[in-house]
Design an enzyme around this catalytic site. Sequence first.
Site, PDB file in Angstrom:
ATOM      1  N   GLY A  30       0.985  -1.155   0.093  1.00  0.00           N
ATOM      2  CA  GLY A  30       0.091   0.412  -0.166  1.00  0.00           C
ATOM      3  C   GLY A  30       1.180   0.670   0.093  1.00  0.00           C
ATOM      4  CE  LYS A  50       0.585  -2.058   8.218  1.00  0.00           C
ATOM      5  NZ  LYS A  50      -0.845  -2.186   9.066  1.00  0.00           N
ATOM      6  CG  ASP A 144      -9.700   2.218   7.894  1.00  0.00           C
ATOM      7  OD1 ASP A 144     -11.309   2.106   6.898  1.00  0.00           O
ATOM      8  OD2 ASP A 144      -8.832   1.447   7.450  1.00  0.00           O
TER       9      ASP A 144
END
Length: 476
Positions: A30, A50, A144
């Site tokens: 992303g 990550k 989110d």
Amino acid sequence: MDPPRSKSWSIHTRREIASKYQILERVGSGAYSDVYRARRISDNLTVALKEVHDYQSAFREIEALQALQNCPNVVVLYEYFWSEDEDAVLVLEYLPNDLSDVIRAAKKGEWKDEGLRIGEIKRWMVQILCGVDACHRNSIVHRDLKPSNLLISANGLLKLADFGQARILLAPGYVAVGYNPQFYEQSSPNDAIVANPPETNPVADNAADHEGQVIQGESLRKEEGRRLSEEHRERDFLDEGDKESNIPDGDVSCLATCTASDMEEDPFKNYSYEAEEGENEGLGPLTSCVGTRWFRAPELLYGSTTYGPEIDLWSLGCIFAELLSLEPLFPGTSDIDQLSRIISVMGNLSEEVWPGCLELPDYKTISFGKVENPIGLDSCLPNRSADEILLVNKLLCFDPANRATAMELLQDKYLTEDPLPVPVSELRIPSKHSDQDEDSPGEWGDYRDVGSDSDFDDFGSTNLIKTNDGFSIRFS
């Protein structure tokens, strides 16, 4: 704004990581992070690495997950790597599926029946509510929530993920009223939810025995939540960091994020990013440009910067509606279209339905024609029971103060009456994590591209009216 550049050209060059983990493949990418599937050398455990390129996002994720350690419905953060000149790398529990996979499989008829069974829907709801309740008890707003951020293990355990936009609304060391860490404590992530016999309480098998320490009544929990929200709204710090880290991470959210294990010499133990941004007088106003549009609360679409955990509750309503219908409830193509879809279902926003809505920053700037006959949620959820529609209605309220809390819903009769939630072991999981079909970009791919915008071109005629405060845009 251009996405931040990675400080290290490749995660493969990090010796401290390579000595402990074998990187197998990149599984997500992303604007602000990349995710790799890896193997922990010491015990062959599969994990997700990550690599977060944005400082604010990395800090928020780690800070929130440390506060949520031992919560069975939040994914596990095993450790992280952070140095002055390198991107943060979070070592996370690897979970191969998410709730959007389940919805897509049911919609495509993978299980060759009516779709999701009622007992399955209830079990997914219970797990989601337990995760959200853990966040809100710790005064954490996720900001989110959506199906692709609700990860699922191979044995059906659902966990909240992707806390890069999360905010902790209370000062460090403050514990929310009614919070008891033992409520969520389990021996291991895989033991977090026990499949109890059907006659047992369907909520208790997600939260262990809390020894009578649940908050004393639903009204007290809601009152406390409102009080904390009001305290937050009185603060006067403008969080510029929010504005610089609100680009959705797309596929990255499908594979990683969160709760922290014990870590030595924790660089965040006594650190606050508010101080880093040059303020120390509290958290203050937030940014309205957070979350994914289809699940964004009306107050955010109208520019509010004084919201609280209630925005997560609106997102829950959208998620639950999607579980029931297998279709997004409000699939807006822009922020204005998103508001238009909400109003067509719920009617116009006014002081009558939400006292104080006139104070929303953009309320006087954007207006819609009078909706005489809103279609209502029952039209959006055909063939669903009155109890199911009522449950969603308890979350999708214009007035945030009227939205049911996660704990209240865990005690709702819909989840405690027959048919009961099925045991976790009976949940059907897609056989593998399937990719988005290349020839169907209009479905789940939209989750990657539903961020904020101001494109009015798709709405035909508009009426621009000068006012004392500037101008008003009216959509017919």
